[in-house]
Design a protein around this motif. Structure first.
Motif, PDB file in Angstrom:
ATOM      1  N   ARG A 295       0.868  -1.177   0.000  1.00 50.40           N
ATOM      2  CA  ARG A 295       0.000   0.000   0.000  1.00 50.40           C
ATOM      3  C   ARG A 295       0.904   1.225   0.000  1.00 50.40           C
ATOM      4  NH1 ARG A 295      -4.548  -1.770   4.473  1.00 50.40           N
ATOM      5  NH2 ARG A 295      -2.856  -3.013   5.307  1.00 50.40           N
ATOM      6  N   THR A 296       0.647   2.115  -0.930  1.00 50.75           N
ATOM      7  CA  THR A 296       1.403   3.358  -0.982  1.00 50.75           C
ATOM      8  C   THR A 296       0.415   4.514  -0.945  1.00 50.75           C
ATOM      9  OG1 THR A 296       1.381   3.381  -3.402  1.00 50.75           O
ATOM     10  CG2 THR A 296       3.277   2.321  -2.335  1.00 50.75           C
ATOM     11  N   ASP A 297       0.923   5.682  -0.574  1.00 52.71           N
ATOM     12  CA  ASP A 297       0.061   6.859  -0.566  1.00 52.71           C
ATOM     13  C   ASP A 297      -0.397   7.163  -1.986  1.00 52.71           C
ATOM     14  OD1 ASP A 297       0.283   7.291   2.184  1.00 52.71           O
ATOM     15  OD2 ASP A 297       2.113   8.483   1.948  1.00 52.71           O
ATOM     16  N   ASP A 298      -1.680   7.474  -2.112  1.00 52.46           N
ATOM     17  CA  ASP A 298      -2.234   7.854  -3.404  1.00 52.46           C
ATOM     18  C   ASP A 298      -1.758   9.279  -3.698  1.00 52.46           C
ATOM     19  OD1 ASP A 298      -3.917   8.879  -5.463  1.00 52.46           O
ATOM     20  OD2 ASP A 298      -5.445   7.398  -4.960  1.00 52.46           O
ATOM     21  N   PRO A 299      -1.050   9.491  -4.815  1.00 50.16           N
ATOM     22  CA  PRO A 299      -0.531  10.829  -5.099  1.00 50.16           C
ATOM     23  C   PRO A 299      -1.624  11.873  -5.330  1.00 50.16           C
ATOM     24  CG  PRO A 299      -0.146   9.339  -6.959  1.00 50.16           C
ATOM     25  CD  PRO A 299      -0.709   8.525  -5.842  1.00 50.16           C
ATOM     26  N   ASP A 300      -2.819  11.422  -5.713  1.00 48.67           N
ATOM     27  CA  ASP A 300      -3.915  12.348  -5.984  1.00 48.67           C
ATOM     28  C   ASP A 300      -4.773  12.655  -4.758  1.00 48.67           C
ATOM     29  OD1 ASP A 300      -3.156  12.432  -8.682  1.00 48.67           O
ATOM     30  OD2 ASP A 300      -4.365  10.643  -9.120  1.00 48.67           O
ATOM     31  N   ASP A 301      -4.701  11.818  -3.733  1.00 53.09           N
ATOM     32  CA  ASP A 301      -5.537  11.989  -2.542  1.00 53.09           C
ATOM     33  C   ASP A 301      -4.815  11.377  -1.347  1.00 53.09           C
ATOM     34  OD1 ASP A 301      -7.468  12.050  -0.541  1.00 53.09           O
ATOM     35  OD2 ASP A 301      -9.089  11.369  -1.857  1.00 53.09           O
ATOM     36  N   ARG A 302      -4.279  12.212  -0.485  1.00 49.79           N
ATOM     37  CA  ARG A 302      -3.468  11.746   0.642  1.00 49.79           C
ATOM     38  C   ARG A 302      -4.278  10.936   1.658  1.00 49.79           C
ATOM     39  NH1 ARG A 302      -0.239  16.879   2.639  1.00 49.79           N
ATOM     40  NH2 ARG A 302      -1.152  16.002   4.488  1.00 49.79           N
ATOM     41  N   ARG A 303      -5.601  10.974   1.557  1.00 47.42           N
ATOM     42  CA  ARG A 303      -6.429  10.189   2.476  1.00 47.42           C
ATOM     43  C   ARG A 303      -6.549   8.740   2.034  1.00 47.42           C
ATOM     44  NH1 ARG A 303     -11.665  13.511   1.685  1.00 47.42           N
ATOM     45  NH2 ARG A 303     -10.752  13.401  -0.369  1.00 47.42           N
ATOM     46  N   LYS A 304      -6.080   8.437   0.841  1.00 52.82           N
ATOM     47  CA  LYS A 304      -6.234   7.097   0.267  1.00 52.82           C
ATOM     48  C   LYS A 304      -4.882   6.412   0.079  1.00 52.82           C
ATOM     49  CE  LYS A 304     -10.316   8.072  -2.575  1.00 52.82           C
ATOM     50  NZ  LYS A 304     -10.813   8.065  -3.958  1.00 52.82           N
ATOM     51  N   PHE A 305      -4.971   5.087  -0.057  1.00 53.67           N
ATOM     52  CA  PHE A 305      -3.815   4.287  -0.421  1.00 53.67           C
ATOM     53  C   PHE A 305      -4.023   3.733  -1.820  1.00 53.67           C
ATOM     54  CE2 PHE A 305      -3.830   3.735   4.240  1.00 53.67           C
ATOM     55  CZ  PHE A 305      -2.529   4.128   4.519  1.00 53.67           C
ATOM     56  N   ALA A 306      -2.926   3.593  -2.529  1.00 53.81           N
ATOM     57  CA  ALA A 306      -2.943   2.872  -3.795  1.00 53.81           C
ATOM     58  C   ALA A 306      -2.399   1.481  -3.481  1.00 53.81           C
ATOM     59  CB  ALA A 306      -2.073   3.575  -4.827  1.00 53.81           C
ATOM     60  N   ILE A 307      -3.147   0.453  -3.831  1.00 60.09           N
ATOM     61  CA  ILE A 307      -2.783  -0.918  -3.502  1.00 60.09           C
ATOM     62  C   ILE A 307      -2.334  -1.616  -4.779  1.00 60.09           C
ATOM     63  CG2 ILE A 307      -3.613  -3.086  -2.532  1.00 60.09           C
ATOM     64  CD1 ILE A 307      -5.826  -1.210  -1.175  1.00 60.09           C
ATOM     65  N   VAL A 308      -1.175  -2.296  -4.691  1.00 59.52           N
ATOM     66  CA  VAL A 308      -0.588  -2.960  -5.847  1.00 59.52           C
ATOM     67  C   VAL A 308      -0.093  -4.340  -5.425  1.00 59.52           C
ATOM     68  CG1 VAL A 308       1.195  -2.807  -7.641  1.00 59.52           C
ATOM     69  CG2 VAL A 308       0.201  -0.728  -6.711  1.00 59.52           C
ATOM     70  N   ILE A 309      -0.288  -5.326  -6.296  1.00 57.15           N
ATOM     71  CA  ILE A 309       0.220  -6.663  -6.051  1.00 57.15           C
ATOM     72  C   ILE A 309       1.744  -6.646  -6.197  1.00 57.15           C
ATOM     73  CG2 ILE A 309       0.002  -7.434  -8.450  1.00 57.15           C
ATOM     74  CD1 ILE A 309      -1.021 -10.154  -7.320  1.00 57.15           C
ATOM     75  N   THR A 310       2.431  -7.440  -5.399  1.00 60.20           N
ATOM     76  CA  THR A 310       3.886  -7.549  -5.486  1.00 60.20           C
ATOM     77  C   THR A 310       4.274  -8.688  -6.424  1.00 60.20           C
ATOM     78  OG1 THR A 310       4.016  -9.079  -3.637  1.00 60.20           O
ATOM     79  CG2 THR A 310       4.183  -6.709  -3.111  1.00 60.20           C
ATOM     80  N   LYS A 311       5.565  -8.793  -6.696  1.00 57.85           N
ATOM     81  CA  LYS A 311       6.062  -9.918  -7.503  1.00 57.85           C
ATOM     82  C   LYS A 311       5.722 -11.235  -6.805  1.00 57.85           C
ATOM     83  CE  LYS A 311       9.930 -11.591 -10.167  1.00 57.85           C
ATOM     84  NZ  LYS A 311       9.073 -12.258 -11.097  1.00 57.85           N
ATOM     85  N   ALA A 312       5.847 -11.274  -5.484  1.00 58.28           N
ATOM     86  CA  ALA A 312       5.507 -12.492  -4.729  1.00 58.28           C
ATOM     87  C   ALA A 312       4.024 -12.826  -4.887  1.00 58.28           C
ATOM     88  CB  ALA A 312       5.866 -12.334  -3.254  1.00 58.28           C
ATOM     89  N   GLY A 313       3.174 -11.808  -4.903  1.00 57.13           N
ATOM     90  CA  GLY A 313       1.747 -12.034  -5.098  1.00 57.13           C
ATOM     91  C   GLY A 313       1.452 -12.579  -6.481  1.00 57.13           C
ATOM     92  N   THR A 314       2.107 -12.019  -7.492  1.00 53.76           N
ATOM     93  CA  THR A 314       1.937 -12.492  -8.862  1.00 53.76           C
ATOM     94  C   THR A 314       2.454 -13.924  -9.001  1.00 53.76           C
ATOM     95  OG1 THR A 314       2.137 -10.237  -9.708  1.00 53.76           O
ATOM     96  CG2 THR A 314       2.514 -12.010 -11.275  1.00 53.76           C
ATOM     97  N   THR A 315       3.597 -14.202  -8.391  1.00 56.79           N
ATOM     98  CA  THR A 315       4.169 -15.552  -8.431  1.00 56.79           C
ATOM     99  C   THR A 315       3.214 -16.556  -7.788  1.00 56.79           C
ATOM    100  OG1 THR A 315       6.421 -14.667  -8.403  1.00 56.79           O
ATOM    101  CG2 THR A 315       6.147 -16.964  -7.714  1.00 56.79           C
ATOM    102  N   LEU A 316       2.613 -16.174  -6.660  1.00 61.80           N
ATOM    103  CA  LEU A 316       1.664 -17.067  -5.994  1.00 61.80           C
ATOM    104  C   LEU A 316       0.447 -17.327  -6.881  1.00 61.80           C
ATOM    105  CD1 LEU A 316       0.855 -18.702  -3.498  1.00 61.80           C
ATOM    106  CD2 LEU A 316      -0.191 -16.612  -2.590  1.00 61.80           C
ATOM    107  N   LEU A 317      -0.093 -16.285  -7.492  1.00 68.22           N
ATOM    108  CA  LEU A 317      -1.241 -16.480  -8.393  1.00 68.22           C
ATOM    109  C   LEU A 317      -0.863 -17.390  -9.558  1.00 68.22           C
ATOM    110  CD1 LEU A 317      -3.012 -12.997  -8.654  1.00 68.22           C
ATOM    111  CD2 LEU A 317      -3.830 -15.055  -7.500  1.00 68.22           C
ATOM    112  N   ASP A 318       0.330 -17.200 -10.098  1.00 68.98           N
ATOM    113  CA  ASP A 318       0.784 -18.057 -11.198  1.00 68.98           C
ATOM    114  C   ASP A 318       0.895 -19.510 -10.749  1.00 68.98           C
ATOM    115  OD1 ASP A 318       0.901 -15.849 -12.860  1.00 68.98           O
ATOM    116  OD2 ASP A 318       3.086 -15.629 -12.728  1.00 68.98           O
ATOM    117  N   LYS A 319       1.316 -19.714  -9.512  1.00 70.79           N
ATOM    118  CA  LYS A 319       1.450 -21.069  -8.967  1.00 70.79           C
ATOM    119  C   LYS A 319       0.078 -21.715  -8.747  1.00 70.79           C
ATOM    120  CE  LYS A 319       3.222 -23.421  -4.846  1.00 70.79           C
ATOM    121  NZ  LYS A 319       3.913 -23.229  -3.560  1.00 70.79           N
ATOM    122  N   ILE A 320      -0.879 -20.927  -8.291  1.00 73.79           N
ATOM    123  CA  ILE A 320      -2.208 -21.424  -7.947  1.00 73.79           C
ATOM    124  C   ILE A 320      -3.068 -21.693  -9.180  1.00 73.79           C
ATOM    125  CG2 ILE A 320      -4.397 -20.741  -6.878  1.00 73.79           C
ATOM    126  CD1 ILE A 320      -2.787 -19.270  -4.752  1.00 73.79           C
TER     127      ILE A 320
END
Length: 161
Positions: free
Chosen positions: A90-115
């Motif tokens: 989760r990173t700060d949303d550059p357009d709205d400091r009250r929000k987070f921008a959520i992004v999958i990590t390489k580990a998350g992508t690897t897990l989805l690929d495995k599943i």
């Protein structure tokens, strides 16, 4: 008294929501079994969120809540767990400091690929005996019911008061 019981029983037997609920429960148990057999620590709810993130574009928590029909506290708890596992950030949303921008990590992508391969195999078991026309009809019917509920959301909520 026996007559009332019979009436309630027949009502539940004719309620499609009852069958949807039973099927949902069995599908969740099936998913849990697939994960457990492979020693993967992931719940079906976490899998839903990871899949929503799989396009690798940042998404807000509000958008995840809207797309998954889960409440905000539940999504927050799920995101916390996935973040601790290193599957998203989760990173700060550059357009709205009250929000987070959520992004999958390489580990998350690897897990989805495995599943994915054994999820597709699991689907074959679940959908055995259904042809593509059946599945298309099932999706259309489910979407119609969902749309009917959402279009009448205010009506349903006002009658509960």
């Amino acid at each position: 008294m026996a007559r009332e019981s019979k009436k309630e029983e027949s009502l539940i037997d004719t309620a499609f929501a009852y069958y949807f609920n039973r099927t949902d429960r069995l599908l969740r148990l099936h998913f849990t079994k697939l994960m457990s057999e492979r020693n993967i620590d992931l719940t079906v709810e976490q899998w839903f969120l990871l899949n929503r993130l799989s396009n690798k574009k940042p998404i807000s928590q509000t958008d995840l809540v809207d797309k998954t029909f889960k409440d905000r506290p539940n999504v927050t708890r799920l995101l916390d767990g996935l973040e601790k596992k290193g599957l998203l950030i989760r990173t700060d949303d550059p357009d709205d400091r009250r929000k987070f921008a959520i992004v999958i990590t390489k580990a998350g992508t690897t897990l989805l690929d495995k599943i994915t391969p054994f999820m597709l195999e699991g689907r074959k078991i679940v959908y055995d005996g259904l042809n593509s026309k059946d599945l298309t009809s099932l999706k259309r019917i489910s979407k119609t019911i969902e749309s009917n509920i959402l279009q009448n959301w205010d009506l349903f909520n006002s009658s509960a008061k």
